[in-house]
Design a protein around this motif. Structure first.
Motif, PDB file in Angstrom:
ATOM      1  N   LEU A 176      45.815 -71.631  57.212  1.00 53.47           N
ATOM      2  CA  LEU A 176      46.593 -72.858  57.103  1.00 53.47           C
ATOM      3  C   LEU A 176      46.020 -74.005  57.923  1.00 53.47           C
ATOM      4  O   LEU A 176      46.203 -75.174  57.566  1.00 53.47           O
ATOM      5  CB  LEU A 176      48.037 -72.589  57.534  1.00 53.47           C
ATOM      6  N   ASP A 177      45.311 -73.704  58.987  1.00 50.96           N
ATOM      7  CA  ASP A 177      44.777 -74.771  59.841  1.00 50.96           C
ATOM      8  C   ASP A 177      43.355 -75.165  59.463  1.00 50.96           C
ATOM      9  O   ASP A 177      42.726 -75.971  60.153  1.00 50.96           O
ATOM     10  CB  ASP A 177      44.821 -74.358  61.315  1.00 50.96           C
ATOM     11  N   TYR A 178      42.849 -74.601  58.362  1.00 51.44           N
ATOM     12  CA  TYR A 178      41.465 -74.917  57.979  1.00 51.44           C
ATOM     13  C   TYR A 178      41.440 -76.237  57.232  1.00 51.44           C
ATOM     14  O   TYR A 178      42.174 -76.434  56.252  1.00 51.44           O
ATOM     15  CB  TYR A 178      40.873 -73.814  57.108  1.00 51.44           C
ATOM     16  N   ALA A 179      40.585 -77.148  57.661  1.00 53.18           N
ATOM     17  CA  ALA A 179      40.523 -78.477  57.038  1.00 53.18           C
ATOM     18  C   ALA A 179      39.073 -78.940  56.993  1.00 53.18           C
ATOM     19  O   ALA A 179      38.474 -79.234  58.020  1.00 53.18           O
ATOM     20  CB  ALA A 179      41.380 -79.473  57.807  1.00 53.18           C
ATOM     21  N   GLU A 180      38.518 -78.964  55.806  1.00 57.03           N
ATOM     22  CA  GLU A 180      37.179 -79.494  55.594  1.00 57.03           C
ATOM     23  C   GLU A 180      37.204 -80.334  54.322  1.00 57.03           C
ATOM     24  O   GLU A 180      38.245 -80.497  53.694  1.00 57.03           O
ATOM     25  CB  GLU A 180      36.148 -78.361  55.477  1.00 57.03           C
ATOM     26  N   GLU A 181      36.063 -80.833  53.932  1.00 53.58           N
ATOM     27  CA  GLU A 181      35.959 -81.669  52.743  1.00 53.58           C
ATOM     28  C   GLU A 181      36.370 -80.876  51.500  1.00 53.58           C
ATOM     29  O   GLU A 181      35.742 -79.869  51.174  1.00 53.58           O
ATOM     30  CB  GLU A 181      34.532 -82.170  52.576  1.00 53.58           C
ATOM     31  N   PRO A 182      37.436 -81.283  50.804  1.00 56.52           N
ATOM     32  CA  PRO A 182      37.928 -80.495  49.661  1.00 56.52           C
ATOM     33  C   PRO A 182      36.913 -80.324  48.539  1.00 56.52           C
ATOM     34  O   PRO A 182      36.787 -79.236  47.977  1.00 56.52           O
ATOM     35  CB  PRO A 182      39.140 -81.301  49.176  1.00 56.52           C
ATOM     36  N   ALA A 183      36.162 -81.362  48.224  1.00 54.84           N
ATOM     37  CA  ALA A 183      35.267 -81.291  47.062  1.00 54.84           C
ATOM     38  C   ALA A 183      34.233 -80.182  47.218  1.00 54.84           C
ATOM     39  O   ALA A 183      34.002 -79.400  46.289  1.00 54.84           O
ATOM     40  CB  ALA A 183      34.589 -82.640  46.852  1.00 54.84           C
ATOM     41  N   ILE A 184      33.593 -80.091  48.372  1.00 53.17           N
ATOM     42  CA  ILE A 184      32.553 -79.088  48.568  1.00 53.17           C
ATOM     43  C   ILE A 184      33.140 -77.686  48.568  1.00 53.17           C
ATOM     44  O   ILE A 184      32.530 -76.737  48.066  1.00 53.17           O
ATOM     45  CB  ILE A 184      31.756 -79.359  49.865  1.00 53.17           C
ATOM     46  N   LEU A 185      34.348 -77.509  49.092  1.00 54.68           N
ATOM     47  CA  LEU A 185      34.961 -76.184  49.129  1.00 54.68           C
ATOM     48  C   LEU A 185      35.376 -75.723  47.736  1.00 54.68           C
ATOM     49  O   LEU A 185      35.230 -74.552  47.392  1.00 54.68           O
ATOM     50  CB  LEU A 185      36.165 -76.180  50.070  1.00 54.68           C
ATOM     51  N   GLU A 186      35.898 -76.627  46.927  1.00 55.11           N
ATOM     52  CA  GLU A 186      36.321 -76.245  45.576  1.00 55.11           C
ATOM     53  C   GLU A 186      35.119 -75.900  44.711  1.00 55.11           C
ATOM     54  O   GLU A 186      35.220 -75.088  43.792  1.00 55.11           O
ATOM     55  CB  GLU A 186      37.151 -77.362  44.959  1.00 55.11           C
ATOM     56  N   GLU A 187      33.972 -76.504  45.012  1.00 60.56           N
ATOM     57  CA  GLU A 187      32.745 -76.168  44.304  1.00 60.56           C
ATOM     58  C   GLU A 187      32.199 -74.829  44.787  1.00 60.56           C
ATOM     59  O   GLU A 187      31.735 -74.004  44.012  1.00 60.56           O
ATOM     60  CB  GLU A 187      31.709 -77.269  44.525  1.00 60.56           C
ATOM     61  N   ALA A 188      32.272 -74.604  46.091  1.00 64.75           N
ATOM     62  CA  ALA A 188      31.700 -73.392  46.678  1.00 64.75           C
ATOM     63  C   ALA A 188      32.541 -72.153  46.392  1.00 64.75           C
ATOM     64  O   ALA A 188      32.000 -71.055  46.212  1.00 64.75           O
ATOM     65  CB  ALA A 188      31.553 -73.569  48.184  1.00 64.75           C
TER      66      ALA A 188
END
Length: 260
Positions: free
Chosen positions: A181-193
Protein backbone atom coordinates in the motif's frame (compact mmCIF):
# COMPACT_ATOMS: atom_id res chain seq x y z
CA UNK A 1 -2.98 -2.12 -17.17
CA UNK A 2 -2.51 -1.42 -20.89
CA UNK A 3 0.40 -3.32 -22.43
CA UNK A 4 2.06 -4.04 -25.75
CA UNK A 5 1.91 -7.01 -28.11
CA UNK A 6 4.50 -8.46 -30.57
CA UNK A 7 4.49 -7.75 -34.30
CA UNK A 8 2.13 -10.57 -35.33
CA UNK A 9 -0.64 -9.28 -33.10
CA UNK A 10 0.18 -5.59 -33.01
CA UNK A 11 -2.84 -4.67 -35.13
CA UNK A 12 -5.22 -7.20 -33.62
CA UNK A 13 -4.66 -6.33 -29.97
CA UNK A 14 -5.50 -3.03 -28.36
CA UNK A 15 -4.33 -1.92 -24.99
CA UNK A 16 -6.13 -3.72 -22.24
CA UNK A 17 -9.50 -1.95 -22.25
CA UNK A 18 -12.07 -1.17 -19.65
CA UNK A 19 -9.98 0.56 -16.99
CA UNK A 20 -10.70 4.24 -17.60
CA UNK A 21 -13.58 4.60 -15.18
CA UNK A 22 -13.83 4.69 -11.44
CA UNK A 23 -13.04 1.46 -9.66
CA UNK A 24 -15.97 -0.65 -8.53
CA UNK A 25 -16.43 -0.30 -4.79
CA UNK A 26 -14.55 -2.93 -2.84
CA UNK A 27 -17.58 -4.58 -1.32
CA UNK A 28 -18.00 -7.92 0.44
CA UNK A 29 -18.30 -10.84 -1.95
CA UNK A 30 -21.65 -12.49 -2.52
CA UNK A 31 -22.38 -16.11 -3.39
CA UNK A 32 -21.50 -17.35 -6.84
CA UNK A 33 -23.35 -19.54 -9.30
CA UNK A 34 -22.60 -21.27 -12.56
CA UNK A 35 -22.64 -19.29 -15.78
CA UNK A 36 -25.94 -20.81 -16.91
CA UNK A 37 -27.83 -21.76 -13.74
CA UNK A 38 -29.39 -18.79 -11.95
CA UNK A 39 -29.59 -19.12 -8.18
CA UNK A 40 -31.03 -16.81 -5.55
CA UNK A 41 -28.56 -14.27 -4.18
CA UNK A 42 -28.89 -11.28 -1.82
CA UNK A 43 -29.73 -7.97 -3.42
CA UNK A 44 -26.70 -5.73 -3.96
CA UNK A 45 -26.44 -2.26 -2.51
CA UNK A 46 -25.73 -0.91 -5.99
CA UNK A 47 -28.70 -0.18 -8.28
CA UNK A 48 -29.85 -3.12 -10.43
CA UNK A 49 -30.03 -2.90 -14.22
CA UNK A 50 -33.19 -1.45 -15.75
CA UNK A 51 -33.18 -3.55 -18.91
CA UNK A 52 -36.09 -5.86 -19.60
CA UNK A 53 -35.54 -9.61 -19.20
CA UNK A 54 -35.37 -11.85 -22.23
CA UNK A 55 -38.78 -12.87 -23.52
CA UNK A 56 -39.80 -16.25 -22.16
CA UNK A 57 -41.16 -17.24 -25.56
CA UNK A 58 -37.74 -16.68 -27.18
CA UNK A 59 -35.31 -19.58 -27.13
CA UNK A 60 -32.49 -18.61 -24.81
CA UNK A 61 -29.18 -18.29 -26.64
CA UNK A 62 -26.10 -20.15 -25.45
CA UNK A 63 -22.46 -19.04 -25.33
CA UNK A 64 -21.79 -20.40 -28.83
CA UNK A 65 -24.62 -18.32 -30.29
CA UNK A 66 -23.13 -15.19 -28.75
CA UNK A 67 -19.58 -16.17 -29.77
CA UNK A 68 -20.65 -16.40 -33.40
CA UNK A 69 -22.51 -13.10 -33.26
CA UNK A 70 -19.55 -11.04 -32.01
CA UNK A 71 -18.42 -8.29 -34.38
CA UNK A 72 -15.13 -6.31 -34.54
CA UNK A 73 -13.41 -5.34 -32.33
CA UNK A 74 -14.97 -7.90 -30.00
CA UNK A 75 -14.94 -10.96 -32.25
CA UNK A 76 -12.53 -13.89 -32.15
CA UNK A 77 -10.38 -14.68 -35.21
CA UNK A 78 -11.30 -18.37 -34.94
CA UNK A 79 -14.30 -20.04 -36.53
CA UNK A 80 -15.51 -23.03 -34.53
CA UNK A 81 -16.61 -26.28 -36.13
CA UNK A 82 -17.92 -29.41 -34.47
CA UNK A 83 -16.36 -32.71 -35.53
CA UNK A 84 -18.01 -35.63 -33.82
CA UNK A 85 -17.71 -35.11 -30.08
CA UNK A 86 -15.08 -32.39 -30.30
CA UNK A 87 -14.82 -28.80 -31.45
CA UNK A 88 -12.00 -27.48 -33.62
CA UNK A 89 -10.76 -24.12 -34.84
CA UNK A 90 -8.26 -23.24 -37.56
CA UNK A 91 -5.05 -21.56 -36.39
CA UNK A 92 -3.39 -18.58 -38.02
CA UNK A 93 -1.00 -21.00 -39.72
CA UNK A 94 -3.97 -23.04 -41.02
CA UNK A 95 -3.49 -25.79 -38.46
CA UNK A 96 -6.46 -27.43 -36.79
CA UNK A 97 -6.77 -26.66 -33.09
CA UNK A 98 -8.90 -28.48 -30.54
CA UNK A 99 -11.16 -26.01 -28.74
CA UNK A 100 -13.17 -26.19 -25.52
CA UNK A 101 -16.88 -25.50 -26.05
CA UNK A 102 -18.70 -26.11 -22.77
CA UNK A 103 -22.31 -25.12 -23.41
CA UNK A 104 -23.50 -26.25 -19.97
CA UNK A 105 -21.16 -23.86 -18.18
CA UNK A 106 -21.22 -21.15 -20.85
CA UNK A 107 -17.49 -21.33 -21.60
CA UNK A 108 -15.38 -21.30 -24.79
CA UNK A 109 -11.58 -21.44 -24.90
CA UNK A 110 -9.07 -21.61 -27.75
CA UNK A 111 -5.31 -21.77 -27.19
CA UNK A 112 -3.26 -21.27 -30.35
CA UNK A 113 0.44 -22.01 -29.99
CA UNK A 114 1.00 -21.94 -33.75
CA UNK A 115 0.96 -18.20 -34.36
CA UNK A 116 4.56 -18.10 -35.55
CA UNK A 117 5.40 -15.62 -32.80
CA UNK A 118 3.97 -16.90 -29.55
CA UNK A 119 0.68 -18.08 -28.07
CA UNK A 120 -2.76 -16.54 -28.55
CA UNK A 121 -5.43 -17.39 -25.97
CA UNK A 122 -9.15 -16.66 -26.45
CA UNK A 123 -11.84 -17.09 -23.78
CA UNK A 124 -15.53 -16.23 -24.12
CA UNK A 125 -17.85 -16.76 -21.14
CA UNK A 126 -21.58 -16.28 -20.65
CA UNK A 127 -22.71 -14.82 -17.33
CA UNK A 128 -26.30 -14.04 -16.34
CA UNK A 129 -27.66 -10.90 -14.73
CA UNK A 130 -30.31 -11.15 -12.01
CA UNK A 131 -33.07 -10.66 -14.59
CA UNK A 132 -31.71 -13.51 -16.73
CA UNK A 133 -30.15 -11.32 -19.42
CA UNK A 134 -26.67 -12.21 -20.67
CA UNK A 135 -23.32 -10.63 -19.99
CA UNK A 136 -20.63 -11.85 -22.39
CA UNK A 137 -17.00 -11.70 -21.26
CA UNK A 138 -14.42 -11.74 -24.05
CA UNK A 139 -10.70 -12.15 -23.36
CA UNK A 140 -7.95 -12.18 -26.00
CA UNK A 141 -4.52 -12.71 -24.51
CA UNK A 142 -1.12 -13.04 -26.18
CA UNK A 143 2.34 -14.22 -25.09
CA UNK A 144 5.52 -13.73 -27.08
CA UNK A 145 7.91 -15.59 -24.80
CA UNK A 146 8.78 -12.40 -22.90
CA UNK A 147 5.73 -10.21 -22.47
CA UNK A 148 2.00 -10.67 -22.25
CA UNK A 149 -0.89 -8.58 -23.53
CA UNK A 150 -4.61 -8.81 -23.01
CA UNK A 151 -7.69 -7.19 -24.48
CA UNK A 152 -10.97 -7.82 -22.69
CA UNK A 153 -14.57 -6.65 -22.92
CA UNK A 154 -17.81 -7.21 -21.02
CA UNK A 155 -20.84 -6.96 -23.30
CA UNK A 156 -24.63 -6.93 -22.90
CA UNK A 157 -25.92 -8.04 -26.31
CA UNK A 158 -29.59 -7.91 -25.29
CA UNK A 159 -29.50 -4.41 -23.82
CA UNK A 160 -31.44 -1.96 -26.05
CA UNK A 161 -29.20 1.08 -25.52
CA UNK A 162 -25.66 0.01 -24.71
CA UNK A 163 -23.51 -2.91 -25.87
CA UNK A 164 -20.10 -2.49 -24.19
CA UNK A 165 -20.30 -2.43 -20.37
CA UNK A 166 -16.62 -3.03 -19.61
CA UNK A 167 -16.08 0.10 -17.56
CA UNK A 168 -19.16 -0.52 -15.41
CA UNK A 169 -18.58 -4.26 -15.01
CA UNK A 170 -14.98 -4.24 -13.85
CA UNK A 171 -13.83 -0.70 -13.28
CA UNK A 172 -10.16 0.24 -12.99
CA UNK A 173 -7.79 -2.60 -12.12
CA UNK A 174 -4.04 -1.91 -12.05
CA UNK A 175 -0.80 -3.24 -10.64
CA UNK A 176 -1.26 -0.90 -7.65
CA UNK A 177 -4.06 -3.20 -6.43
CA UNK A 178 -1.35 -5.84 -5.93
CA UNK A 179 1.57 -3.77 -4.63
CA UNK A 180 2.22 -2.89 -1.00
CA UNK A 181 0.00 0.00 0.00
CA UNK A 182 2.87 2.42 0.60
CA UNK A 183 4.56 1.73 -2.74
CA UNK A 184 4.53 4.78 -5.00
CA UNK A 185 6.41 5.04 -8.28
CA UNK A 186 5.65 6.21 -11.80
CA UNK A 187 2.40 4.42 -12.79
CA UNK A 188 3.09 4.21 -16.52
CA UNK A 189 6.35 2.26 -16.23
CA UNK A 190 4.91 -0.13 -13.63
CA UNK A 191 1.80 -0.93 -15.68
CA UNK A 192 4.05 -1.70 -18.63
CA UNK A 193 6.46 -3.79 -16.57
CA UNK A 194 3.85 -5.75 -14.59
CA UNK A 195 0.60 -6.04 -16.56
CA UNK A 196 -2.55 -7.29 -14.85
CA UNK A 197 -4.22 -10.23 -16.61
CA UNK A 198 -7.69 -11.74 -16.20
CA UNK A 199 -8.53 -15.43 -16.33
CA UNK A 200 -12.20 -16.22 -17.00
CA UNK A 201 -13.79 -19.19 -15.21
CA UNK A 202 -15.10 -22.36 -16.82
CA UNK A 203 -17.03 -23.22 -13.67
CA UNK A 204 -18.48 -20.77 -11.23
CA UNK A 205 -18.44 -17.02 -11.75
CA UNK A 206 -15.28 -15.80 -10.03
CA UNK A 207 -12.65 -14.01 -12.13
CA UNK A 208 -8.99 -14.34 -11.23
CA UNK A 209 -6.85 -11.25 -11.75
CA UNK A 210 -3.09 -11.75 -11.53
CA UNK A 211 0.15 -9.85 -12.10
CA UNK A 212 2.42 -11.01 -14.91
CA UNK A 213 6.03 -10.95 -13.68
CA UNK A 214 7.74 -12.55 -16.68
CA UNK A 215 9.48 -9.32 -17.67
CA UNK A 216 11.47 -9.03 -14.45
CA UNK A 217 14.79 -9.84 -16.10
CA UNK A 218 14.16 -7.10 -18.66
CA UNK A 219 13.65 -4.39 -16.02
CA UNK A 220 16.18 -5.69 -13.49
CA UNK A 221 18.95 -6.85 -15.82
CA UNK A 222 22.29 -5.15 -16.48
CA UNK A 223 21.08 -3.92 -19.86
CA UNK A 224 18.04 -2.11 -18.39
CA UNK A 225 18.01 1.64 -18.85
CA UNK A 226 17.81 3.95 -15.80
CA UNK A 227 14.13 4.53 -16.57
CA UNK A 228 13.45 0.79 -16.74
CA UNK A 229 15.36 0.13 -13.52
CA UNK A 230 12.84 2.32 -11.70
CA UNK A 231 10.35 -0.54 -12.03
CA UNK A 232 12.71 -3.24 -10.74
CA UNK A 233 12.02 -2.88 -6.96
CA UNK A 234 8.29 -3.37 -7.54
CA UNK A 235 8.80 -7.06 -8.34
CA UNK A 236 9.78 -7.58 -4.69
CA UNK A 237 7.01 -5.39 -3.29
CA UNK A 238 3.94 -7.40 -4.23
CA UNK A 239 1.58 -7.98 -1.31
CA UNK A 240 -0.45 -10.45 -3.39
CA UNK A 241 -0.11 -12.05 -6.81
CA UNK A 242 -3.79 -12.60 -7.55
CA UNK A 243 -7.23 -11.28 -6.64
CA UNK A 244 -10.52 -13.18 -6.82
CA UNK A 245 -13.29 -10.94 -8.18
CA UNK A 246 -16.79 -12.13 -7.36
CA UNK A 247 -19.75 -11.77 -9.73
CA UNK A 248 -22.77 -9.88 -8.39
CA UNK A 249 -25.72 -10.54 -10.70
CA UNK A 250 -27.91 -7.77 -9.29
CA UNK A 251 -25.47 -4.95 -10.02
CA UNK A 252 -23.81 -6.60 -13.03
CA UNK A 253 -20.34 -6.05 -11.57
CA UNK A 254 -17.32 -8.02 -10.41
CA UNK A 255 -16.59 -6.99 -6.82
CA UNK A 256 -13.30 -6.92 -4.95
CA UNK A 257 -13.04 -8.99 -1.78
CA UNK A 258 -12.78 -7.17 1.51
CA UNK A 259 -9.30 -5.92 2.31
CA UNK A 260 -7.59 -7.90 5.03
Amino acid sequence: MRITAWAFLSVALLACSGGAGQKVAKAPAVGTDTAEAIQEQPEATLPPTDEAPEAETTKQKNVLDYYRSLEPPYNSPYELTQKGNKWVAESSLEMELEATVDLKNGFIEIIDEGTGGGTYHVQVVLFRLANGNPLIAVSKRAYDGVGATQEYHFLRPEHPDQYDWTEHTLGALTVFDFLELDYAEEPAILEEAMPVLLDLPQRGTTLTASVFTGKRFYYCGDSASPEEQVACPAFDRLRREEIKLHWDRASGQFLFPQEE
